[in-house]
Write a protein that holds these residues in place. Structure first.
Motif, PDB file in Angstrom:
ATOM      1  N   VAL A   1      -6.345  18.074   1.819  1.00  0.00           N
ATOM      2  CA  VAL A   1      -7.623  18.382   2.454  1.00  0.00           C
ATOM      3  C   VAL A   1      -7.845  19.889   2.497  1.00  0.00           C
ATOM      4  O   VAL A   1      -8.949  20.374   2.223  1.00  0.00           O
ATOM      5  CB  VAL A   1      -7.679  17.762   3.873  1.00  0.00           C
ATOM      6  CG1 VAL A   1      -8.849  18.307   4.671  1.00  0.00           C
ATOM      7  CG2 VAL A   1      -7.760  16.244   3.772  1.00  0.00           C
ATOM      8  N   GLU A   2      -6.820  20.652   2.806  1.00  0.00           N
ATOM      9  CA  GLU A   2      -6.933  22.115   2.830  1.00  0.00           C
ATOM     10  C   GLU A   2      -7.286  22.645   1.439  1.00  0.00           C
ATOM     11  O   GLU A   2      -8.089  23.566   1.306  1.00  0.00           O
ATOM     12  CB  GLU A   2      -5.633  22.755   3.312  1.00  0.00           C
ATOM     13  CG  GLU A   2      -5.399  22.613   4.788  1.00  0.00           C
ATOM     14  CD  GLU A   2      -6.448  23.349   5.612  1.00  0.00           C
ATOM     15  OE1 GLU A   2      -6.804  24.486   5.261  1.00  0.00           O
ATOM     16  OE2 GLU A   2      -6.910  22.757   6.598  1.00  0.00           O
TER      17      GLU A   2
ATOM     18  N   ARG B   1       0.840  -1.191   0.000  1.00  0.00           N
ATOM     19  CA  ARG B   1       0.000   0.000   0.000  1.00  0.00           C
ATOM     20  C   ARG B   1       0.878   1.244   0.000  1.00  0.00           C
ATOM     21  O   ARG B   1       1.940   1.248   0.604  1.00  0.00           O
ATOM     22  CB  ARG B   1      -0.892   0.025   1.229  1.00  0.00           C
ATOM     23  CG  ARG B   1      -1.976  -1.001   1.182  1.00  0.00           C
ATOM     24  CD  ARG B   1      -2.796  -0.906   2.456  1.00  0.00           C
ATOM     25  NE  ARG B   1      -3.939  -1.768   2.349  1.00  0.00           N
ATOM     26  CZ  ARG B   1      -5.192  -1.342   2.304  1.00  0.00           C
ATOM     27  NH1 ARG B   1      -5.444  -0.063   2.396  1.00  0.00           N
ATOM     28  NH2 ARG B   1      -6.180  -2.180   2.186  1.00  0.00           N
ATOM     29  N   ARG B   2       0.385   2.242  -0.662  1.00  0.00           N
ATOM     30  CA  ARG B   2       1.089   3.519  -0.632  1.00  0.00           C
ATOM     31  C   ARG B   2       0.736   4.226   0.671  1.00  0.00           C
ATOM     32  O   ARG B   2      -0.428   4.254   1.079  1.00  0.00           O
ATOM     33  CB  ARG B   2       0.658   4.379  -1.817  1.00  0.00           C
ATOM     34  CG  ARG B   2       1.164   3.837  -3.135  1.00  0.00           C
ATOM     35  CD  ARG B   2       0.608   4.577  -4.320  1.00  0.00           C
ATOM     36  NE  ARG B   2       0.753   6.024  -4.210  1.00  0.00           N
ATOM     37  CZ  ARG B   2       0.262   6.880  -5.099  1.00  0.00           C
ATOM     38  NH1 ARG B   2      -0.404   6.440  -6.136  1.00  0.00           N
ATOM     39  NH2 ARG B   2       0.430   8.164  -4.949  1.00  0.00           N
ATOM     40  N   HIS B   3       1.692   4.754   1.321  1.00  0.00           N
ATOM     41  CA  HIS B   3       1.469   5.508   2.546  1.00  0.00           C
ATOM     42  C   HIS B   3       1.833   6.960   2.276  1.00  0.00           C
ATOM     43  O   HIS B   3       2.946   7.257   1.844  1.00  0.00           O
ATOM     44  CB  HIS B   3       2.318   4.945   3.692  1.00  0.00           C
ATOM     45  CG  HIS B   3       1.900   3.571   4.089  1.00  0.00           C
ATOM     46  ND1 HIS B   3       0.784   3.336   4.855  1.00  0.00           N
ATOM     47  CD2 HIS B   3       2.427   2.357   3.803  1.00  0.00           C
ATOM     48  CE1 HIS B   3       0.652   2.029   5.040  1.00  0.00           C
ATOM     49  NE2 HIS B   3       1.640   1.423   4.401  1.00  0.00           N
ATOM     50  N   HIS B   4       0.858   7.827   2.525  1.00  0.00           N
ATOM     51  CA  HIS B   4       1.080   9.252   2.295  1.00  0.00           C
ATOM     52  C   HIS B   4       1.364   9.923   3.634  1.00  0.00           C
ATOM     53  O   HIS B   4       0.677   9.659   4.629  1.00  0.00           O
ATOM     54  CB  HIS B   4      -0.153   9.885   1.646  1.00  0.00           C
ATOM     55  CG  HIS B   4      -0.500   9.253   0.328  1.00  0.00           C
ATOM     56  ND1 HIS B   4       0.221   9.477  -0.806  1.00  0.00           N
ATOM     57  CD2 HIS B   4      -1.477   8.382  -0.013  1.00  0.00           C
ATOM     58  CE1 HIS B   4      -0.309   8.794  -1.802  1.00  0.00           C
ATOM     59  NE2 HIS B   4      -1.337   8.113  -1.347  1.00  0.00           N
ATOM     60  N   PRO B   5       2.342  10.800   3.669  1.00  0.00           N
ATOM     61  CA  PRO B   5       2.635  11.503   4.921  1.00  0.00           C
ATOM     62  C   PRO B   5       1.448  12.368   5.354  1.00  0.00           C
ATOM     63  O   PRO B   5       0.672  12.851   4.521  1.00  0.00           O
ATOM     64  CB  PRO B   5       3.847  12.371   4.587  1.00  0.00           C
ATOM     65  CG  PRO B   5       4.236  12.066   3.191  1.00  0.00           C
ATOM     66  CD  PRO B   5       3.232  11.160   2.591  1.00  0.00           C
ATOM     67  N   GLU B   6       1.325  12.561   6.644  1.00  0.00           N
ATOM     68  CA  GLU B   6       0.212  13.343   7.192  1.00  0.00           C
ATOM     69  C   GLU B   6       0.229  14.771   6.655  1.00  0.00           C
ATOM     70  O   GLU B   6      -0.829  15.360   6.420  1.00  0.00           O
ATOM     71  CB  GLU B   6       0.276  13.329   8.719  1.00  0.00           C
ATOM     72  CG  GLU B   6      -0.977  13.849   9.377  1.00  0.00           C
ATOM     73  CD  GLU B   6      -2.224  13.025   9.048  1.00  0.00           C
ATOM     74  OE1 GLU B   6      -3.298  13.645   8.930  1.00  0.00           O
ATOM     75  OE2 GLU B   6      -2.128  11.796   8.890  1.00  0.00           O
ATOM     76  N   ALA B   7       1.390  15.333   6.429  1.00  0.00           N
ATOM     77  CA  ALA B   7       1.484  16.703   5.894  1.00  0.00           C
ATOM     78  C   ALA B   7       0.885  16.779   4.493  1.00  0.00           C
ATOM     79  O   ALA B   7       0.207  17.756   4.138  1.00  0.00           O
ATOM     80  CB  ALA B   7       2.938  17.160   5.876  1.00  0.00           C
ATOM     81  N   PHE B   8       1.129  15.741   3.683  1.00  0.00           N
ATOM     82  CA  PHE B   8       0.574  15.698   2.329  1.00  0.00           C
ATOM     83  C   PHE B   8      -0.951  15.622   2.399  1.00  0.00           C
ATOM     84  O   PHE B   8      -1.661  16.349   1.702  1.00  0.00           O
ATOM     85  CB  PHE B   8       1.145  14.498   1.567  1.00  0.00           C
ATOM     86  CG  PHE B   8       0.514  14.277   0.220  1.00  0.00           C
ATOM     87  CD1 PHE B   8       0.818  15.094  -0.850  1.00  0.00           C
ATOM     88  CD2 PHE B   8      -0.392  13.241   0.013  1.00  0.00           C
ATOM     89  CE1 PHE B   8       0.245  14.895  -2.093  1.00  0.00           C
ATOM     90  CE2 PHE B   8      -0.972  13.033  -1.215  1.00  0.00           C
ATOM     91  CZ  PHE B   8      -0.653  13.867  -2.274  1.00  0.00           C
TER      92      PHE B   8
END
Length: 124
Positions: free
Chosen positions: A22-23, A10-17
């Motif tokens: 979302v913003e 699975r691809r894991h996206h950093p929380e900052a991304f």
């Protein structure tokens, strides 16, 4: 012989991304699908990120209603200048290739019936 299947990760996206995406979705007039496509992720994944943060995804854009045309402004015929058409050819021109045989034939248009009969007979 043993064949090993490739392991799908699975691809894991950093929380900052995730936060940045979302913003961007919260901006007025933003389209979730467009933002997702621009960032290389699936729109459903972005919608899940919004749902996980209890953020209502932006509503789909409602089409602007078409204004009615005033009675005095009804559409009308507008003539356009056209270039003069070339005179039609007076001859029937046929180019046929069948097997190793190639034929180029000019036939007078007045004898179109004879041309059709000859062509049917030749194609048999």
């Amino acid at each position: 012989m043993e064949i090993q299947k490739p392991i799908r990760r699975r691809r894991h996206h950093p929380e900052a991304f995730k936060h940045a995406v979302v913003e961007a979705c919260c901006e007025p007039g933003a389209a979730v699908a467009g933002i997702a496509l621009a960032n290389g992720v699936n729109a459903n994944l972005v919608r899940r990120w919004l749902r996980d943060r209890a953020i209502e995804p932006p509503r789909r854009r409602v089409p602007v209603p078409v204004k009615e045309v005033a009675s005095g402004m009804a559409p009308a015929f507008v003539p356009l200048p056209l270039a003069a058409a070339e005179a039609p050819s007076r001859d029937i021109r046929i180019e046929i290739q069948r097997g190793n045989t190639a034929i180029k034939l000019d036939w007078p248009a007045q004898a179109a019936g004879d041309c059709a009969a000859w062509l049917i007979n030749w194609l048999r």
